[in-house]
Design an enzyme around this catalytic site. Structure first.
Site, PDB file in Angstrom:
ATOM      1  N   LEU A 133       0.878  -1.166   0.000  1.00  0.00           N
ATOM      2  CA  LEU A 133       0.000   0.000   0.000  1.00  0.00           C
ATOM      3  C   LEU A 133       0.917   1.218   0.000  1.00  0.00           C
ATOM      4  O   LEU A 133       1.954   1.213   0.681  1.00  0.00           O
ATOM      5  CB  LEU A 133      -0.886   0.028   1.251  1.00  0.00           C
ATOM      6  CG  LEU A 133      -2.015  -1.002   1.330  1.00  0.00           C
ATOM      7  CD1 LEU A 133      -2.750  -0.873   2.670  1.00  0.00           C
ATOM      8  CD2 LEU A 133      -2.999  -0.859   0.185  1.00  0.00           C
ATOM      9  N   ASP A 134       0.532   2.265  -0.716  1.00  0.00           N
ATOM     10  CA  ASP A 134       1.338   3.481  -0.751  1.00  0.00           C
ATOM     11  C   ASP A 134       1.524   4.049   0.666  1.00  0.00           C
ATOM     12  O   ASP A 134       0.693   3.813   1.539  1.00  0.00           O
ATOM     13  CB  ASP A 134       0.643   4.591  -1.554  1.00  0.00           C
ATOM     14  CG  ASP A 134       0.435   4.211  -2.997  1.00  0.00           C
ATOM     15  OD1 ASP A 134       1.202   3.382  -3.501  1.00  0.00           O
ATOM     16  OD2 ASP A 134      -0.498   4.760  -3.595  1.00  0.00           O
ATOM     17  N   TYR A 135       2.535   4.870   0.799  1.00  0.00           N
ATOM     18  CA  TYR A 135       2.815   5.567   2.070  1.00  0.00           C
ATOM     19  C   TYR A 135       1.552   6.254   2.606  1.00  0.00           C
ATOM     20  O   TYR A 135       1.224   6.175   3.779  1.00  0.00           O
ATOM     21  CB  TYR A 135       3.917   6.599   1.761  1.00  0.00           C
ATOM     22  CG  TYR A 135       4.392   7.414   2.918  1.00  0.00           C
ATOM     23  CD1 TYR A 135       5.126   6.834   3.950  1.00  0.00           C
ATOM     24  CD2 TYR A 135       4.148   8.785   2.961  1.00  0.00           C
ATOM     25  CE1 TYR A 135       5.594   7.595   5.003  1.00  0.00           C
ATOM     26  CE2 TYR A 135       4.616   9.555   4.019  1.00  0.00           C
ATOM     27  CZ  TYR A 135       5.326   8.951   5.035  1.00  0.00           C
ATOM     28  OH  TYR A 135       5.786   9.705   6.079  1.00  0.00           O
ATOM     29  N   ASP A 136       0.804   6.897   1.700  1.00  0.00           N
ATOM     30  CA  ASP A 136      -0.375   7.663   2.128  1.00  0.00           C
ATOM     31  C   ASP A 136      -1.672   6.852   2.132  1.00  0.00           C
ATOM     32  O   ASP A 136      -2.729   7.411   2.383  1.00  0.00           O
ATOM     33  CB  ASP A 136      -0.563   8.876   1.204  1.00  0.00           C
ATOM     34  CG  ASP A 136       0.409   9.972   1.574  1.00  0.00           C
ATOM     35  OD1 ASP A 136       0.784  10.034   2.762  1.00  0.00           O
ATOM     36  OD2 ASP A 136       0.798  10.732   0.676  1.00  0.00           O
ATOM     37  N   THR A 137      -1.594   5.579   1.778  1.00  0.00           N
ATOM     38  CA  THR A 137      -2.813   4.753   1.762  1.00  0.00           C
ATOM     39  C   THR A 137      -2.902   3.991   3.078  1.00  0.00           C
ATOM     40  O   THR A 137      -1.890   3.517   3.595  1.00  0.00           O
ATOM     41  CB  THR A 137      -2.779   3.771   0.570  1.00  0.00           C
ATOM     42  OG1 THR A 137      -2.631   4.517  -0.628  1.00  0.00           O
ATOM     43  CG2 THR A 137      -4.056   2.937   0.488  1.00  0.00           C
TER      44      THR A 137
END
Ligand code: URA
Length: 251
Positions: free
Chosen positions: A102-106
């Site tokens: 998952l992305d850093y911001d997800t």
């Protein structure tokens, strides 16, 4: 007797493909002999298998669901010193690694395991189990925009497969809305790029399901072990999942 890369993956060293690379790089020895070709079989109960000089150990298999907070890196270490997912796995002794990322911001549902076979099955590029995200986006996309996502949109790396898309919530002043989107692929930043393609950038992204697993009331930053039924059900789902691209509707 099993193939060496299968034994290594079962021991949680890495995915089977990565283990093959390690063999080809000459990092693996069986009873003191370096193996550099694929295809060799060994007996995990009899043979001494070492990777980079260390004997492999068979740990108990663990399967974990984490509710990853945003601002956390899905990786084993971060040179910039940012938070990593293992910071949230206090009490897990086994060395687990994430299935996909998952992305850093997800935020949201992230699976982690030390079962290389299981990770390989679920992240195989050919088969992808459905994953549902709640995307908070700028503005309120028109129904025709959501239809584009349903049918597939053109991204830099090609057309996306059809997605299931529904409105979940619309801000009273129409500044933002929440849309649920289920995709069957796992391309880099795919959901964010799909919404960019319809000019409604994502401001918050949360994965709420993975196959038939649901985050439910697991609190942000906490984890739990999967049950045997959940593990089996995911295996079945991955095995019966359609190859990527076959979700495309026939015209
Ligand atoms: N799609 C994204 O854009 N980001 C994720 O983290 C997962 C899917």
């Amino acid at each position: 007797m099993e193939r060496l890369q299968k034994i290594m993956a079962q021991a949680g060293i890495a995915s089977r493909r990565k283990c093959e690379e390690m063999i080809l790089q000459g990092k693996v020895q069986v009873n003191g002999q370096t193996v550099t070709e694929l295809g060799m079989k060994a007996d995990p109960d009899q043979d001494v298998i070492t990777v980079s000089g260390k004997p492999i150990k068979f740990e108990k298999k663990v399967y974990i669901m984490l509710n990853k907070p945003k601002g956390v890196i899905t990786s084993a270490s971060d040179p910039e010193g940012r938070k990593i997912v293992s910071d949230y796995l206090k009490g897990v002794k086994e060395r687990v690694y994430p299935i996909g990322r998952l992305d850093y911001d997800t935020e949201g549902l992230l699976l982690l395991t030390n079962d290389g076979e299981f990770a390989n099955l679920l992240s195989h590029p050919k088969y992808h189990v459905p994953k549902t995200y709640l995307a908070t986006v700028k503005g309120v996309p028109h129904g025709t925009d959501l239809d584009k996502l349903r049918q597939g949109v053109m991204l830099e790396d090609g057309m996306t497969s059809p997605a299931e898309v529904e409105y979940r919530d619309v801000d009273p002043d129409s500044k933002e809305s929440v849309i649920s989107i289920t995709i069957h692929e796992g391309r880099n930043r795919q959901v964010r790029r799909m919404f960019e393609a319809i000019s409604h950038p994502v401001t918050r992204l949360k994965r709420i399901t993975y196959g038939d697993l649901h985050l439910q009331n697991l609190k942000r930053g906490l984890y739990r072990h999967l049950t045997a039924d959940e593990i089996n059900s995911l295996k079945q789902m991955a095995k019966s999942a359609k190859p990527e691209g076959s979700h495309r509707k026939k015209s």
